[in-house]
Design a protein around this motif. Sequence first.
Motif, PDB file in Angstrom:
ATOM      1  N   UNK A   1       0.756  -1.197   0.229  1.00 36.50           N
ATOM      2  CA  UNK A   1      -0.131  -0.206   0.112  1.00 36.50           C
ATOM      3  C   UNK A   1       0.646   1.227  -0.280  1.00 36.50           C
ATOM      4  N   UNK A   2       1.795   1.185   0.741  1.00 35.82           N
ATOM      5  CA  UNK A   2       2.764   2.750   0.710  1.00 35.82           C
ATOM      6  C   UNK A   2       3.811   2.947  -0.158  1.00 35.82           C
ATOM      7  N   UNK A   3       3.702   1.250  -1.093  1.00 29.55           N
ATOM      8  CA  UNK A   3       4.788   1.704  -2.386  1.00 29.55           C
ATOM      9  C   UNK A   3       3.614   2.339  -3.452  1.00 29.55           C
ATOM     10  N   UNK A   4       2.606   2.682  -3.114  1.00 30.92           N
ATOM     11  CA  UNK A   4       1.849   3.017  -3.998  1.00 30.92           C
ATOM     12  C   UNK A   4       1.569   4.429  -4.120  1.00 30.92           C
ATOM     13  N   UNK A   5       1.647   5.461  -5.665  1.00 33.22           N
ATOM     14  CA  UNK A   5       1.457   6.708  -5.623  1.00 33.22           C
ATOM     15  C   UNK A   5       0.404   7.085  -6.682  1.00 33.22           C
ATOM     16  N   UNK A   6       0.216   8.594  -6.144  1.00 30.84           N
ATOM     17  CA  UNK A   6      -0.664   8.888  -6.706  1.00 30.84           C
ATOM     18  C   UNK A   6      -1.535   9.380  -5.813  1.00 30.84           C
ATOM     19  N   UNK A   7      -2.626  10.607  -6.409  1.00 34.02           N
ATOM     20  CA  UNK A   7      -3.860  11.337  -5.483  1.00 34.02           C
ATOM     21  C   UNK A   7      -4.284  10.950  -4.813  1.00 34.02           C
ATOM     22  N   UNK A   8      -4.800   9.673  -4.768  1.00 29.40           N
ATOM     23  CA  UNK A   8      -5.770   8.425  -3.396  1.00 29.40           C
ATOM     24  C   UNK A   8      -5.120   8.498  -2.355  1.00 29.40           C
ATOM     25  N   UNK A   9      -3.534   8.787  -2.620  1.00 29.89           N
ATOM     26  CA  UNK A   9      -2.648   8.009  -1.359  1.00 29.89           C
ATOM     27  C   UNK A   9      -2.589   8.574  -0.161  1.00 29.89           C
ATOM     28  N   UNK A  10      -2.766   8.604   0.711  1.00 30.20           N
ATOM     29  CA  UNK A  10      -2.348  10.077   1.356  1.00 30.20           C
ATOM     30  C   UNK A  10      -0.659   9.495   1.402  1.00 30.20           C
ATOM     31  N   UNK A  11       0.005  11.415   1.724  1.00 25.66           N
ATOM     32  CA  UNK A  11       0.939  10.924   2.709  1.00 25.66           C
ATOM     33  C   UNK A  11       1.873  10.010   3.918  1.00 25.66           C
ATOM     34  N   UNK A  12       3.136   9.840   4.049  1.00 18.25           N
ATOM     35  CA  UNK A  12       3.595   9.458   5.401  1.00 18.25           C
ATOM     36  C   UNK A  12       3.089   7.720   5.378  1.00 18.25           C
ATOM     37  N   UNK A  13       3.555   7.197   6.346  1.00 22.73           N
ATOM     38  CA  UNK A  13       3.578   5.488   6.843  1.00 22.73           C
ATOM     39  C   UNK A  13       3.257   5.930   8.690  1.00 22.73           C
ATOM     40  N   UNK A  14       2.120   5.669   8.602  1.00 22.15           N
ATOM     41  CA  UNK A  14       1.438   5.291   9.875  1.00 22.15           C
ATOM     42  C   UNK A  14       1.136   4.458  10.984  1.00 22.15           C
ATOM     43  N   UNK A  15       2.294   4.020  11.333  1.00 19.95           N
ATOM     44  CA  UNK A  15       2.331   2.092  12.113  1.00 19.95           C
ATOM     45  C   UNK A  15       0.879   1.718  12.888  1.00 19.95           C
ATOM     46  N   UNK A  16       0.470   2.848  13.273  1.00 20.19           N
ATOM     47  CA  UNK A  16      -1.133   2.117  14.778  1.00 20.19           C
ATOM     48  C   UNK A  16      -1.751   2.656  13.206  1.00 20.19           C
ATOM     49  N   UNK A  17      -2.056   2.608  12.093  1.00 18.49           N
ATOM     50  CA  UNK A  17      -3.385   2.754  11.562  1.00 18.49           C
ATOM     51  C   UNK A  17      -3.242   1.057  11.058  1.00 18.49           C
ATOM     52  N   UNK A  18      -2.016   0.754  10.944  1.00 20.30           N
ATOM     53  CA  UNK A  18      -2.118  -0.901  10.884  1.00 20.30           C
ATOM     54  C   UNK A  18      -2.082  -2.124  11.796  1.00 20.30           C
ATOM     55  N   UNK A  19      -1.686  -1.600  12.870  1.00 21.98           N
ATOM     56  CA  UNK A  19      -1.610  -1.962  14.419  1.00 21.98           C
ATOM     57  C   UNK A  19      -2.677  -2.412  15.263  1.00 21.98           C
ATOM     58  N   UNK A  20      -3.613  -1.389  14.719  1.00 20.89           N
ATOM     59  CA  UNK A  20      -5.048  -1.068  15.437  1.00 20.89           C
ATOM     60  C   UNK A  20      -6.161  -2.215  15.028  1.00 20.89           C
ATOM     61  N   UNK A  21      -6.051  -2.155  13.866  1.00 18.03           N
ATOM     62  CA  UNK A  21      -7.040  -3.240  12.847  1.00 18.03           C
ATOM     63  C   UNK A  21      -6.639  -4.326  13.273  1.00 18.03           C
ATOM     64  N   UNK A  22      -4.992  -4.816  12.929  1.00 16.52           N
ATOM     65  CA  UNK A  22      -4.503  -5.923  13.543  1.00 16.52           C
ATOM     66  C   UNK A  22      -4.918  -6.861  14.600  1.00 16.52           C
ATOM     67  N   UNK A  23      -5.409  -6.155  15.302  1.00 12.04           N
ATOM     68  CA  UNK A  23      -5.401  -6.510  16.820  1.00 12.04           C
ATOM     69  C   UNK A  23      -6.661  -6.514  17.058  1.00 12.04           C
ATOM     70  N   UNK A  24      -7.918  -5.362  16.637  1.00 14.54           N
ATOM     71  CA  UNK A  24      -9.091  -6.109  16.913  1.00 14.54           C
ATOM     72  C   UNK A  24     -10.136  -6.457  16.166  1.00 14.54           C
ATOM     73  N   UNK A  25      -9.673  -6.766  14.752  1.00 16.25           N
ATOM     74  CA  UNK A  25      -9.728  -7.860  13.603  1.00 16.25           C
ATOM     75  C   UNK A  25      -8.815  -9.129  13.655  1.00 16.25           C
ATOM     76  N   UNK A  26      -7.717  -8.856  13.424  1.00 19.12           N
ATOM     77  CA  UNK A  26      -7.142  -9.721  13.112  1.00 19.12           C
ATOM     78  C   UNK A  26      -6.804 -10.872  14.281  1.00 19.12           C
TER      79      UNK A  26
END
Length: 286
Positions: free
Chosen positions: A124-149
Motif C-alpha cells: 500500500x505504501x509503495x503506491x503513488x497518486x492523489x488517492x494515497x495519503x503521504x506518510x506511513x503510520x504504523x498505528x493505522x495497521x496495528x490497531x485493526x490487526x489487533x481488533x480484527x486480526x
Amino acid sequence: MNALFLFETRRSIRHWLTYLVALILISSGIFCGNKFNLTVGEGIYLNSPYTTGFLIGLLSLSVIFLAIIYASRLLFKDTDSKFDRILFALPLAKSTYLNGRFSVYLLQTFLSFTLLIAGFAIGQNLRTGEEIRAGFHLWYYLYPLLIFGFLNCLLVCSFLFFLSVTTRRKLLVVTGGLLLYVFYMVVLIFSNSPFMAGSMPQSLEAQQLSAIVDPFGLSPYFFETRNYTVLQRNGQVVPFSGKLLLNRCLYVFLSLLFLVLAHRIFSYSVGSGKRHKKKDEPVVPE
C-alpha cells in the motif's frame, strides 16, 4: 513455559516450509496492498485509517482458510500418527496438552495473518497518486490487526479447536469452518455494508442488530462510523467503543466458552472400545 508449545515452535522454526509459506504470505499481501482499489467514499484516501481498517477487517476473512489448513495439520497430528492411543500413558496433564496444542495453533494462524498484513502495508505504501495519503503510520495497521486480526483468529481457532476435540473428524472441522464463512456472508448481506454494493439501506434497528451479531466485526465498524465526515475518515482512527467494543467483547467471551467446553469434553481415550462378549455358559440340565 508449556513444553509442548516450545517443542512445536522449535520444530516449525527449523522447517523450511515455514519460510516458504511466510514468503508466499508477504508476497500476497504486497500484491493486495498495491492492487486493491476498493474505495469507501469520494475523497477518502486508500491508506487512510478508515479504509485501512476496513480492508484489514475484510482480509481477516482469510483467517478461516488459514485456520482450516493448520487445523488439519496441527490438531490431527496425533490422530494421524496413532500417537493419541498412548497419550494416557504419558506424564502429561490434560490441560498442559490442550493449552500447548491450542497455543501453537493460534500463534501460527495469527503470525500468518500478520505476515499477510505486513505485506499489505508494504504494498500500500509503495503506491503513488492523489488517492494515497503521504506518510506511513504504523498505528493505522496495528490497531485493526489487533481488533480484527487477533480477535478473529481467536474466534475461528477456538471454534475449530472445539470441533476437533468433540468430533475428531477432519471433514467436520473443514465443514464447520466453511459454514462459519457462509454465516458471515449472510450477516453481511443484512448489514449496511459498503462491501455489499447491492445491499438495500437498513433501518437503524437492523444495523444495530447486525453490529452485535457480526462475528468478524465489520458491521459495528461501519455502524460506529456511519456519521463520520471525509475529514474524520481520513485522519481519525475509529475508537474502540460503543457497538464495536460490545461486539468484540461478546465474541471474546464466546471464544473462551469454546475453549472451556473443549477442556471439559476432551478425553485421552480414543473410543469406548469393543465390549467383550461373555462366553455362553453351558446349559445345566435340570
